[in-house]
Design a protein around this motif. Sequence first.
Motif, PDB file in Angstrom:
ATOM      1  N   ARG A   1     -43.089  -2.618  43.451  1.00 28.60           N
ATOM      2  CA  ARG A   1     -43.337  -2.393  44.877  1.00 28.60           C
ATOM      3  C   ARG A   1     -44.688  -3.043  45.232  1.00 28.60           C
ATOM      4  O   ARG A   1     -45.757  -2.543  44.856  1.00 28.60           O
ATOM      5  CB  ARG A   1     -43.399  -0.891  45.159  1.00 28.60           C
ATOM      6  CG  ARG A   1     -43.313  -0.603  46.638  1.00 28.60           C
ATOM      7  CD  ARG A   1     -43.346   0.870  46.972  1.00 28.60           C
ATOM      8  NE  ARG A   1     -42.543   1.681  46.082  1.00 28.60           N
ATOM      9  CZ  ARG A   1     -42.897   2.912  45.693  1.00 28.60           C
ATOM     10  NH1 ARG A   1     -44.012   3.447  46.102  1.00 28.60           N
ATOM     11  NH2 ARG A   1     -42.103   3.597  44.885  1.00 28.60           N
ATOM     12  N   ILE A   2     -44.588  -4.161  45.924  1.00 27.32           N
ATOM     13  CA  ILE A   2     -45.807  -4.937  46.195  1.00 27.32           C
ATOM     14  C   ILE A   2     -46.460  -4.488  47.500  1.00 27.32           C
ATOM     15  O   ILE A   2     -45.804  -4.427  48.543  1.00 27.32           O
ATOM     16  CB  ILE A   2     -45.477  -6.443  46.202  1.00 27.32           C
ATOM     17  CG1 ILE A   2     -44.994  -6.825  44.795  1.00 27.32           C
ATOM     18  CG2 ILE A   2     -46.690  -7.274  46.625  1.00 27.32           C
ATOM     19  CD1 ILE A   2     -44.943  -8.272  44.476  1.00 27.32           C
ATOM     20  N   VAL A   3     -47.746  -4.175  47.411  1.00 25.77           N
ATOM     21  CA  VAL A   3     -48.501  -3.738  48.587  1.00 25.77           C
ATOM     22  C   VAL A   3     -49.211  -4.930  49.216  1.00 25.77           C
ATOM     23  O   VAL A   3     -49.343  -5.049  50.428  1.00 25.77           O
ATOM     24  CB  VAL A   3     -49.544  -2.664  48.187  1.00 25.77           C
ATOM     25  CG1 VAL A   3     -50.383  -2.229  49.375  1.00 25.77           C
ATOM     26  CG2 VAL A   3     -48.860  -1.466  47.556  1.00 25.77           C
ATOM     27  N   ASN A   4     -49.694  -5.817  48.375  1.00 29.40           N
ATOM     28  CA  ASN A   4     -50.367  -7.014  48.880  1.00 29.40           C
ATOM     29  C   ASN A   4     -50.177  -8.155  47.886  1.00 29.40           C
ATOM     30  O   ASN A   4     -50.258  -7.942  46.682  1.00 29.40           O
ATOM     31  CB  ASN A   4     -51.862  -6.744  49.076  1.00 29.40           C
ATOM     32  CG  ASN A   4     -52.529  -7.862  49.853  1.00 29.40           C
ATOM     33  OD1 ASN A   4     -52.176  -8.111  51.002  1.00 29.40           O
ATOM     34  ND2 ASN A   4     -53.440  -8.561  49.226  1.00 29.40           N
ATOM     35  N   CYS A   5     -49.915  -9.337  48.439  1.00 28.69           N
ATOM     36  CA  CYS A   5     -49.570 -10.473  47.575  1.00 28.69           C
ATOM     37  C   CYS A   5     -50.554 -11.612  47.830  1.00 28.69           C
ATOM     38  O   CYS A   5     -50.581 -12.162  48.943  1.00 28.69           O
ATOM     39  CB  CYS A   5     -48.146 -10.874  47.933  1.00 28.69           C
ATOM     40  SG  CYS A   5     -47.609 -12.322  47.079  1.00 28.69           S
ATOM     41  N   GLY A   6     -51.382 -11.930  46.863  1.00 25.72           N
ATOM     42  CA  GLY A   6     -52.341 -13.031  47.024  1.00 25.72           C
ATOM     43  C   GLY A   6     -53.220 -12.797  48.235  1.00 25.72           C
ATOM     44  O   GLY A   6     -53.688 -11.682  48.472  1.00 25.72           O
ATOM     45  N   THR A   7     -53.401 -13.840  49.044  1.00 27.17           N
ATOM     46  CA  THR A   7     -54.202 -13.694  50.265  1.00 27.17           C
ATOM     47  C   THR A   7     -53.280 -13.739  51.477  1.00 27.17           C
ATOM     48  O   THR A   7     -52.457 -14.634  51.622  1.00 27.17           O
ATOM     49  CB  THR A   7     -55.241 -14.836  50.362  1.00 27.17           C
ATOM     50  OG1 THR A   7     -56.067 -14.767  49.208  1.00 27.17           O
ATOM     51  CG2 THR A   7     -56.090 -14.699  51.617  1.00 27.17           C
ATOM     52  N   ARG A   8     -53.470 -12.745  52.338  1.00 25.22           N
ATOM     53  CA  ARG A   8     -52.689 -12.684  53.572  1.00 25.22           C
ATOM     54  C   ARG A   8     -53.349 -13.627  54.573  1.00 25.22           C
ATOM     55  O   ARG A   8     -54.531 -13.455  54.921  1.00 25.22           O
ATOM     56  CB  ARG A   8     -52.813 -11.244  54.085  1.00 25.22           C
ATOM     57  CG  ARG A   8     -51.644 -10.692  54.785  1.00 25.22           C
ATOM     58  CD  ARG A   8     -51.934  -9.217  55.037  1.00 25.22           C
ATOM     59  NE  ARG A   8     -51.530  -8.927  56.394  1.00 25.22           N
ATOM     60  CZ  ARG A   8     -50.594  -8.032  56.705  1.00 25.22           C
ATOM     61  NH1 ARG A   8     -50.030  -7.305  55.778  1.00 25.22           N
ATOM     62  NH2 ARG A   8     -50.261  -7.836  57.945  1.00 25.22           N
ATOM     63  N   ILE A   9     -52.589 -14.620  55.028  1.00 27.60           N
ATOM     64  CA  ILE A   9     -53.171 -15.643  55.912  1.00 27.60           C
ATOM     65  C   ILE A   9     -53.058 -15.245  57.379  1.00 27.60           C
ATOM     66  O   ILE A   9     -53.978 -15.450  58.161  1.00 27.60           O
ATOM     67  CB  ILE A   9     -52.428 -17.002  55.719  1.00 27.60           C
ATOM     68  CG1 ILE A   9     -52.466 -17.415  54.240  1.00 27.60           C
ATOM     69  CG2 ILE A   9     -52.987 -18.078  56.628  1.00 27.60           C
ATOM     70  CD1 ILE A   9     -53.811 -17.832  53.757  1.00 27.60           C
ATOM     71  N   GLY A  10     -51.904 -14.694  57.759  1.00 29.89           N
ATOM     72  CA  GLY A  10     -51.696 -14.319  59.157  1.00 29.89           C
ATOM     73  C   GLY A  10     -50.332 -14.769  59.623  1.00 29.89           C
ATOM     74  O   GLY A  10     -49.447 -15.043  58.812  1.00 29.89           O
ATOM     75  N   GLU A  11     -50.204 -14.883  60.930  1.00 26.08           N
ATOM     76  CA  GLU A  11     -48.890 -15.182  61.516  1.00 26.08           C
ATOM     77  C   GLU A  11     -49.029 -16.383  62.441  1.00 26.08           C
ATOM     78  O   GLU A  11     -50.027 -16.475  63.181  1.00 26.08           O
ATOM     79  CB  GLU A  11     -48.486 -13.939  62.335  1.00 26.08           C
ATOM     80  CG  GLU A  11     -47.048 -13.855  62.624  1.00 26.08           C
ATOM     81  CD  GLU A  11     -46.708 -12.559  63.361  1.00 26.08           C
ATOM     82  OE1 GLU A  11     -45.654 -12.509  63.977  1.00 26.08           O
ATOM     83  OE2 GLU A  11     -47.524 -11.595  63.326  1.00 26.08           O
ATOM     84  N   ILE A  12     -48.052 -17.283  62.408  1.00 26.56           N
ATOM     85  CA  ILE A  12     -48.101 -18.416  63.345  1.00 26.56           C
ATOM     86  C   ILE A  12     -47.211 -18.070  64.539  1.00 26.56           C
ATOM     87  O   ILE A  12     -46.015 -17.827  64.394  1.00 26.56           O
ATOM     88  CB  ILE A  12     -47.648 -19.728  62.673  1.00 26.56           C
ATOM     89  CG1 ILE A  12     -48.651 -20.102  61.573  1.00 26.56           C
ATOM     90  CG2 ILE A  12     -47.525 -20.852  63.708  1.00 26.56           C
ATOM     91  CD1 ILE A  12     -48.318 -21.355  60.788  1.00 26.56           C
ATOM     92  N   ILE A  13     -47.849 -17.993  65.699  1.00 27.03           N
ATOM     93  CA  ILE A  13     -47.104 -17.685  66.930  1.00 27.03           C
ATOM     94  C   ILE A  13     -47.399 -18.803  67.936  1.00 27.03           C
ATOM     95  O   ILE A  13     -48.581 -19.086  68.204  1.00 27.03           O
ATOM     96  CB  ILE A  13     -47.517 -16.322  67.521  1.00 27.03           C
ATOM     97  CG1 ILE A  13     -47.219 -15.201  66.506  1.00 27.03           C
ATOM     98  CG2 ILE A  13     -46.769 -16.031  68.831  1.00 27.03           C
ATOM     99  CD1 ILE A  13     -47.669 -13.822  66.952  1.00 27.03           C
TER     100      ILE A  13
END
Length: 457
Positions: free
Chosen positions: A364-376
Amino acid sequence: MQLPQALLNSLESVNGFNKEAFIKVHESGEQVISIRVNSYKSSIVNGEWSIVRQIPNFPLPNSKILWTDFGLSLNTRPSFTFDPLFHAGCYYVQEASSMFLEQALKQTVDLSQPLRTLDLCAAPGGKSTHLLSLISNESLLVSNEVIRSRANVLTDNIVKWGCSNVIVTNNDPRDFQRLENYFDVIVVDAPCSGSGLLRRDPEAIEEWSEQNVALCSQRQQRILADVLPALKNGGVLIYSTCSYSKEEDEKICEWLSDELKIKNEKLKIDLEWNIIETDGGYRFWPDKVKGEGFFIACFRKTGGNDEEIYTPRIKPEKFSAKEMEILNKNVNTEGLAFLRHEEIIYTVPEKLLADVNFLSSKLRIVNCGTRIGEIIKDKLIPDHALALSNIISDKIPRLELDHEQAIQYLKKKELRSQTDKKGWTLVTYQGHPLGWINILPNRINNYYPKELRILKD
Ligand code: SAM
């Protein structure tokens, strides 16, 4: 301070126990304060930490901690809360004895090799952030915490450290049986009765009991037996506690050797360290070292089966040319792979992609590597983790804050600044990123995460 008599009696036969000195150091009320420097964000050169003189009211460290390249002890406790560089992840406040993990690793493992490492009981993240300073970029750290709320605190501290070669998981130790022969290194910094920290937290004396020591000992055995199948043949298990009780220390070592058939490894100890070797491990007595009570032992798995269940399965992610252009503007993308989960983009080193994909089907992964964000709409809405990461592009607009402004920002209060910049901007203090703001024509929006904001006045 009245130490439990049953505890004192139980220690009579333990190597290095000096009852008088032990009682005296507990009664002294002495506070030993130490920090571990984040080598990705600053450095220690000739014993001096590169940024210490830039931090207002920070005491000059009085000495280097002997068994680590990153530890410094302080004479007085500064206000970490009001130091923006603490929030920027430039250092971690950690007890000195625990930093001996570095010797345990350096002396048993070739850290220049790509390694799969697991920190099984990881929250709040002291050992994990230390591991990240020690392993190579091609190595993976799985930083696990079974208690969900503590896994969130762990993620916050991992994010501050800025590395991408780490995943945070929220699993029970027995879940790791799905990963037979997978890890090169497993660290079990076990939940324990905590007597090693009684000097710091005298109120915990009330909670200490022989029954609790026995319960902790049984739980430690359960955790170790559950996770051991996940260690490779030839792999290293590092076991530690902050308890003085033999039942949680030497007796566990004896049990590991006798029942789980793993080989105890000896370490070289410099005389000046004043660390005491006991049956199977190493003890840190607070009357002998400048640190709290701690126990650590190393084991190598031998004679297990060599078969790996691991089968690489790379799921290529589709990112359009436009999306890649946006990512390239914000991230030093070389050697990185990008993943998308529920519209959020994450990054991990390319060489770890297969492992990460594989682990995501098992844990159960809570965080994977670095969270970059969202492209909108062709724009990146950047994540806080990107701001604190070591892979952020230096092309991103930055706004340097003074101390007062930095504290305002970290309190998530309104920020005023004369600037001609606009849009998403990284705010920095002494050149170190703290987080994001969005500069609009008539105001500045503060994007510091609400749950991290300074609440104290
Ligand atoms: N390694 C951490 C560090 O250096 O910051 C400290 C770990 S603390 C000594 C032990 C951790 O084990 C706690 O975070 C606790 O929530 C977790 N824990 C408690 N019960 C557990 C269990 N049954 N199995 C695995 N971990 C457990």
